[in-house]
Write a protein that holds these residues in place. Structure first.
Motif, short mmCIF file in Angstrom:
data_model
loop_
_atom_site.label_atom_id
_atom_site.label_comp_id
_atom_site.label_asym_id
_atom_site.label_seq_id
_atom_site.Cartn_x
_atom_site.Cartn_y
_atom_site.Cartn_z
N ASP A 22 58.91 9.73 4.26
CA ASP A 22 59.44 10.40 5.44
C ASP A 22 59.49 11.91 5.22
O ASP A 22 59.81 12.38 4.12
N PHE A 23 59.21 12.66 6.28
CA PHE A 23 59.19 14.12 6.18
C PHE A 23 60.29 14.74 7.02
O PHE A 23 60.75 14.16 8.00
N CYS A 24 60.69 15.94 6.61
CA CYS A 24 61.77 16.67 7.27
C CYS A 24 61.28 18.09 7.55
O CYS A 24 60.75 18.75 6.65
N ASN A 61 64.73 16.61 13.82
CA ASN A 61 65.14 16.00 12.56
C ASN A 61 66.39 15.17 12.81
O ASN A 61 67.27 15.59 13.58
N PHE A 62 66.49 14.04 12.12
CA PHE A 62 67.74 13.28 12.15
C PHE A 62 68.12 12.91 10.72
O PHE A 62 67.31 12.37 9.97
N GLN A 74 58.62 23.53 18.50
CA GLN A 74 57.25 23.60 18.01
C GLN A 74 57.00 22.42 17.09
O GLN A 74 57.94 21.85 16.53
N THR A 75 55.74 22.05 16.96
CA THR A 75 55.40 20.97 16.05
C THR A 75 55.45 21.47 14.61
O THR A 75 55.54 22.67 14.36
N LEU A 76 55.36 20.56 13.68
CA LEU A 76 55.65 20.81 12.28
C LEU A 76 54.74 21.89 11.67
O LEU A 76 53.53 21.80 11.73
N ASN A 77 55.37 22.92 11.08
CA ASN A 77 54.65 23.94 10.32
C ASN A 77 55.02 23.87 8.84
O ASN A 77 54.16 23.80 7.98
N LYS A 78 56.34 23.87 8.56
CA LYS A 78 56.81 23.78 7.18
C LYS A 78 57.65 22.51 7.05
O LYS A 78 58.43 22.18 7.93
N PHE A 79 57.48 21.81 5.94
CA PHE A 79 58.20 20.55 5.78
C PHE A 79 58.61 20.34 4.33
O PHE A 79 58.13 21.02 3.42
N GLY A 153 43.15 20.30 13.47
CA GLY A 153 44.49 19.74 13.51
C GLY A 153 45.48 20.60 12.74
O GLY A 153 45.22 21.75 12.41
N ASN A 154 46.64 20.03 12.45
CA ASN A 154 47.69 20.74 11.72
C ASN A 154 47.44 20.65 10.23
O ASN A 154 47.20 19.58 9.69
N VAL A 155 47.49 21.78 9.56
CA VAL A 155 47.25 21.84 8.12
C VAL A 155 48.60 21.81 7.41
O VAL A 155 49.41 22.73 7.55
N HIS A 156 48.86 20.75 6.64
CA HIS A 156 50.11 20.62 5.92
C HIS A 156 49.93 20.78 4.41
O HIS A 156 50.73 21.43 3.76
N VAL A 157 48.89 20.17 3.87
CA VAL A 157 48.66 20.23 2.42
C VAL A 157 47.17 20.37 2.14
O VAL A 157 46.36 19.63 2.69
N ILE A 158 46.83 21.33 1.30
CA ILE A 158 45.47 21.46 0.77
C ILE A 158 45.55 21.23 -0.74
O ILE A 158 46.40 21.81 -1.41
#
Length: 244
Positions: A22-24, A61-62, A74-79, A153-158
């Motif tokens: 799960d991500f936050c 977030n919950f 906004q959609t997820l940028n940093k998590f 798409g959204n870049v989260h991890v490279i």
């Protein structure tokens, strides 16, 4: 758990996760509140309803233990991966653009990444998905010619694995808008760890990258940003490197 709220129309929220992790969100919240007197399920429904009733809210977030609710426009940028925190995305049938974090083929935008490696790029992963090097990086073994890969798409991890047969080695990369730049915020290691490339992998114990002894990017690679730097691992030796 999928949460649906019936108001004037149906709006559903889907948890954002990968491999059961799960991500936050760490982005700034537009609203932050807790429903401590309610049960977990009641508070979760209230959080979902609050986001549905807020025109600019697209995700929340919950926190299970405290019933804390954070709304985002906004959609997820940093998590991050925090125990007990779950990030939910809105699924609205009336939206013209749907956030598809891993279905890159259907995402309407792209972000070209320019990259070159000394000596060799062995593996490349985007959001935990293996991107075949042979078909996407024709200059993977040529250190003085950069490749460009269109990330959609959204870049989260490279994450990437490189190899150098002598001296410093390393790599340099950037996007045109400087959203992605190689610098000391990257993590590099000479050790192998299971799942090192996955989106939920915790690399907090890895050492920070260091700047390699190379000229600035514009000396050899005009497509690369002036702000990008050659980076390598903290030890730099004749081995394979894992980079996040």
């Amino acid at each position: 758990m999928h949460v649906c709220v019936i108001i004037a129309k149906q709006r559903c929220f889907k948890p954002f996760k990968e491999d059961d992790v799960d991500f936050c969100s760490c982005d700034p919240a537009i609203e932050d509140r807790s429903w401590s007197t309610f049960s977990f399920l009641e508070a979760l429904m209230l959080c979902s309803m609050r986001c549905s009733q807020t025109a600019s809210c697209v995700a929340y977030n919950f926190f299970n233990a405290t019933n804390q609710c954070q709304l985002f426009n906004q959609t997820l940028n940093k998590f991050s991966v925090l125990p007990g925190c779950q990030y939910y995305l809105k699924r609205d049938r009336q939206c013209t653009i749907t956030f598809l974090p891993f279905d890159s083929e259907n995402f309407p935008s792209n972000k070209p990444l320019t990259i070159t490696v000394d000596n060799m790029l062995l593996e490349f992963y985007l959001n935990g998905k293996n991107i075949p090097v042979a078909s996407n990086f024709p200059n993977a073994k040529v250190w003085n010619i950069a490749d460009t890969y269109n990330m959609t798409g959204n870049v989260h991890v490279i994450a990437l694995k490189t190899f150098k047969n002598a001296f410093d080695g390393g790599f340099i990369a950037s996007t045109a808008d400087n959203y992605i730049l190689t610098n000391k915020t990257w993590k590099c290691t000479m050790n192998y760890y299971d799942g090192w490339y996955k989106i939920g992998y915790n690399d907090s114990m890895w050492p920070a990258a260091r700047y390699a002894m190379w000229p600035t990017s514009t000396d050899y690679y005009p497509p690369l940003s002036l702000a990008a730097r050659w980076i390598t691992d903290s030890t730099s030796s004749q081995q394979k490197k894992l980079v996040n």
